[in-house]
Design a protein around this motif. Structure first.
Motif, PDB file in Angstrom:
ATOM      1  N   LEU A   1       0.817  -1.211   0.000  1.00  0.00           N
ATOM      2  CA  LEU A   1       0.000   0.000   0.000  1.00  0.00           C
ATOM      3  C   LEU A   1       0.852   1.263   0.000  1.00  0.00           C
ATOM      4  N   LEU A  36      -9.501   2.870  -0.627  1.00  0.00           N
ATOM      5  CA  LEU A  36      -8.154   3.059  -0.113  1.00  0.00           C
ATOM      6  C   LEU A  36      -7.834   4.546  -0.014  1.00  0.00           C
ATOM      7  N   TYR A  46      -7.774   1.310   4.574  1.00  0.00           N
ATOM      8  CA  TYR A  46      -8.574   0.520   3.639  1.00  0.00           C
ATOM      9  C   TYR A  46      -9.906   0.303   4.336  1.00  0.00           C
TER      10      TYR A  46
END
Length: 525
Positions: free
Chosen positions: A259, A298, A430
Motif C-alpha cells: 500500500l 483506499l 482501507y
C-alpha cells in the motif's frame, strides 16, 4: 465475490467491485486525458503504468527523470546514484579479472587502486561528507558508518601501501574495501527509497513523462511499463474472514509495504505547495464480502515532518498527543482492552504481539452516528529501513457498542527515518465506514482533513513541547509520557522474537519475483 489467482504466490486476490469500474487513467489532472499518439493511432499512453525499476534501468527514461528532478530542484539523489553506477562500471572493469597472486603486476594493480580510490573520495566528498557541494540528506548514523569505514579502514590501508614493497594481501584487502556496495550500499539504499516514495509518484503522473512516452511509442513503453488497459487490480491477499481475525500475520505486514508503494490505482487528490503533505485516494472500490460491504476505498496520507523520528513517533504513541493531532482518527475513544505477548510459531499463534483496542470514531457531520471499530493491532521496527510500522484491522473480539454503527477497516501507520531531522509519515487506510449519500466524496473530505491535521499537528506539538521542556540535546522531553496503548512494548517483544529481521527485504524479494514474471509475460505478448 470474484477471485483471481496470483501467478507466483498462491494467495487470494480480491477483485474490484463491479459496481465501481476501475479508472485506469493517469492520476494527475494534466496527464489523465487520453491523447492520440503521433506514433500509433491505437496507442494510448494512459493505458500504461511505468515501473520504477524498469524506468531506472532505461537510460532514456532515467535521463528524463534526471531532467524532471532538475526542474524541481531535487536532483542530488539521482546525481549520486548515477556517479555510483559509473564508479561500479569502472571498478568492475579494473578489477573483475584481477587475481592477486604472486605473478600479478603489483605496480599496475596499485595504479588502478589509486585511480579508483580517488574517484571514490570525490563521490564521498561531494555527496556524503559534511559540507559537500551536493550533500545528501542522510541520517548522521549512516554518515558516521560510511565515514568510519572510509577513514579507519580504507584510508588507513591505502596510506600503508608501500609502492616499493607492494604486498598481495594488502592489495587484495583494499580492493575488497573499495567494492561498490561495500562502500556506497548504505547511502544507495537510502536515496533509492527517497526517489521511490517521494519524487517518482509525481514524475510517473507528469505531463513531461506522458509526452515522452507518446513520442517513443507503444513498443518502448511496453518495455518499461505494465499494461493496465483492462483495469488494474491491487494485489490484496486476504479473505473475508480476515476482518474478523484477532491476529496479525506476515501477509498482513507485507501488505503494508504494498500500500505504501505507488500504483496506477492511486490518484493524487491533494498536495501542498512544497509537496510535503499529500493525499492519495484509490480510483477503485474493493470488495471483501458483497453481502455486508458496499466497497472498501483506499486512502493514503504521505507527509514529511521536519523533526526526528523519535519525536514524531512519541507524538503518536502518547495517546493524549495523538488525539490532539488526529481528532477524527478515533484516538480520543481508544481503550486498550487486552494485550497478548507474542509467541514463536512453534508454540502456536499469535506470532506477533496483539493489542486489542476498543474505538468509536465520530465525524463533524450533523446527525451522523459514530462508527464502532473494535481493533487488533501490532507494532514492529524494521532495522533495514529504520522504520516503525503499526498494522491493524477490525476484529470480532469486542462487542459492538449500541450507540454506534459497526464498520470495518485495515490501517497502517509507517514512520521512516529520512535523516536525523526529518521523518516520512505514511498512513494508509482501507475502509468502508458505511457513509451515507456519496461515500467516496465524504471519505475524501475526511481524509483530507486528517492529512492536514497530521502535518500541522506533529509540527505544532513538537515545537510546543520543546519550548516547555527539552532534553540536553534540545529534543522534547518524553520521560513523563505514558504508553497507554503499549506500542513500545509490542515493538520490544516483537524485536526480541524476531531479532534483526527485515520484513521489507522479505516483501521486496516476493515483489521482485512477481514483477519479473509479469514483465516477462508482457514482453512475450
Amino acid at each position: 465475490m470474484k477471485f483471481k489467482r496470483n501467478k507466483t504466490l498462491d494467495e487470494t486476490v480480491v477483485s474490484p467491485s463491479s459496481s465501481t469500474p476501475t479508472n485506469t487513467s493517469s492520476s494527475s489532472t494534466s496527464s489523465s486525458k487520453k491523447r492520440p499518439s503521433s506514433v500509433n493511432s491505437d496507442f494510448d499512453v494512459s493505458n500504461y503504468a511505468i515501473v520504477f525499476e524498469e524506468m531506472m534501468d532505461s537510460k532514456e527514461t532515467r535521463d528524463l527523470f534526471y531532467e524532471y528532478l532538475q526542474l524541481n530542484r531535487s536532483v542530488e539523489s539521482l546525481m549520486f546514484m548515477n556517479q555510483v553506477e559509473e564508479y561500479r562500471a569502472e571498478y568492475n572493469k579494473k578489477f573483475e579479472n584481477v587475481i592477486c597472486g604472486e605473478n600479478v603486476d603489483k605496480k599496475q594493480v596499485h595504479t588502478k587502486i589509486v585511480e579508483i580510490y580517488s574517484k571514490a573520495r570525490g563521490i564521498l566528498d561531494q555527496f556524503v561528507f559534511q559540507g559537500g557541494q551536493f550533500e545528501l540528506n542522510l541520517a548522521f548514523a549512516n554518515k558516521d558508518k560510511i565515514r568510519e569505514l572510509w577513514e579507519t579502514k580504507v584510508c588507513e590501508s591505502f596510506e600503508k601501501l608501500d609502492k616499493e614493497r607492494l604486498e598481495v594481501e594488502k592489495l587484495s584487502k583494499i580492493i575488497s574495501m573499495l567494492e561498490t556496495d561495500t562502500l556506497f550500499g548504505l547511502a544507495m539504499f537510502s536515496v533509492n527509497l527517497d526517489l521511490r516514495f517521494d519524487q517518482f509518484p509525481r514524475f510517473s503522473r507528469s505531463e513531461m513523462l506522458m509526452k515522452f512516452l507518446e513520442s517513443k511509442g507503444e513498443r518502448f513503453t511496453r518495455a518499461i511499463a505494465t499494461d493496465i488497459s483492462k483495469g488494474f487490480q491491487l494485489d490484496i491477499r486476504f479473505k473475508p474472514h480476515h476482518l474478523q481475525d484477532s491476529t496479525i500475520d506476515d501477509k498482513f505486514i507485507y501488505f503494508g509495504f504494498t500500500l505504501a508503494e505507488d500504483t496506477p490505482d492511486w490518484e493524487l487528490t491533494y498536495s501542498d505547495k512544497k509537496n510535503t503533505c499529500e493525499l492519495y485516494q484509490s480510483k477503485t472500490s474493493y470488495v471483501f464480502d458483497t453481502e455486508t460491504l458496499k466497497g472498501l476505498r483506499l486512502s493514503k496520507v504521505v507527509t514529511r515532518v521536519p523533526y526526528p523520528i523519535e519525536e514524531v513517533w512519541a507524538c503518536f504513541w502518547n495517546i493524549d498527543l495523538h488525539k490532539v493531532i488526529d481528532p477524527m482518527g478515533g484516538a480520543e475513544t481508544f481503550k486498550l482492552m487486552d494485550y497478548i505477548s507474542p509467541v514463536s510459531e512453534a508454540e502456536g499463534k499469535p506470532n506477533y504481539s496483539n493489542q486489542q483496542v476498543s474505538c468509536c470514531t465520530k465525524f463533524p457531520i450533523p446527525f451522523m452516528k459514530k462508527r464502532d471499530l473494535p481493533i487488533t493491532m501490532t507494532a514492529i521496527r524494521d532495522p533495514e529501513l529504520n522504520m516503525i510500522m503499526v498494522a491493524g484491522h477490525t476484529c470480532s473480539l469486542i462487542e459492538t457498542r449500541e450507540d454506534c454503527i459497526p464498520a470495518q477497516l485495515m490501517f497502517y501507520y509507517m514512520f521512516y527515518k529520512v535523516s536525523d531531522n526529518e521523518t516520512r509519515f505514511i498512513h494508509t487506510v482501507y475502509t468502508d465506514l458505511k457513509l451515507p449519500l456519496n461515500p467516496s466524496l465524504m471519505l475524501k473530505v475526511i481524509m483530507l482533513k486528517r492529512a492536514k491535521d497530521y502535518k500541522k499537528g506533529f509540527e505544532q506539538q513538537i515545537t510546543r513541547l520543546r519550548k516547555e521542556k527539552s532534553t540536553k540535546d534540545g529534543l522534547m522531553d518524553t520521560s513523563q509520557f505514558v504508553d497507554a496503548m503499549k506500542y513500545n512494548l509490542a515493538i520490544e517483544e516483537n524485536t526480541k522474537l524476531y531479532p534483526n529481521r527485515s520484513w521489507y527485504n522479505e516483501w521486496l524479494q516476493l515483489r521482485e519475483k512477481r514483477l519479473s514474471l509479469n514483465m516477462s509475460d508482457a514482453k512475450s505478448n
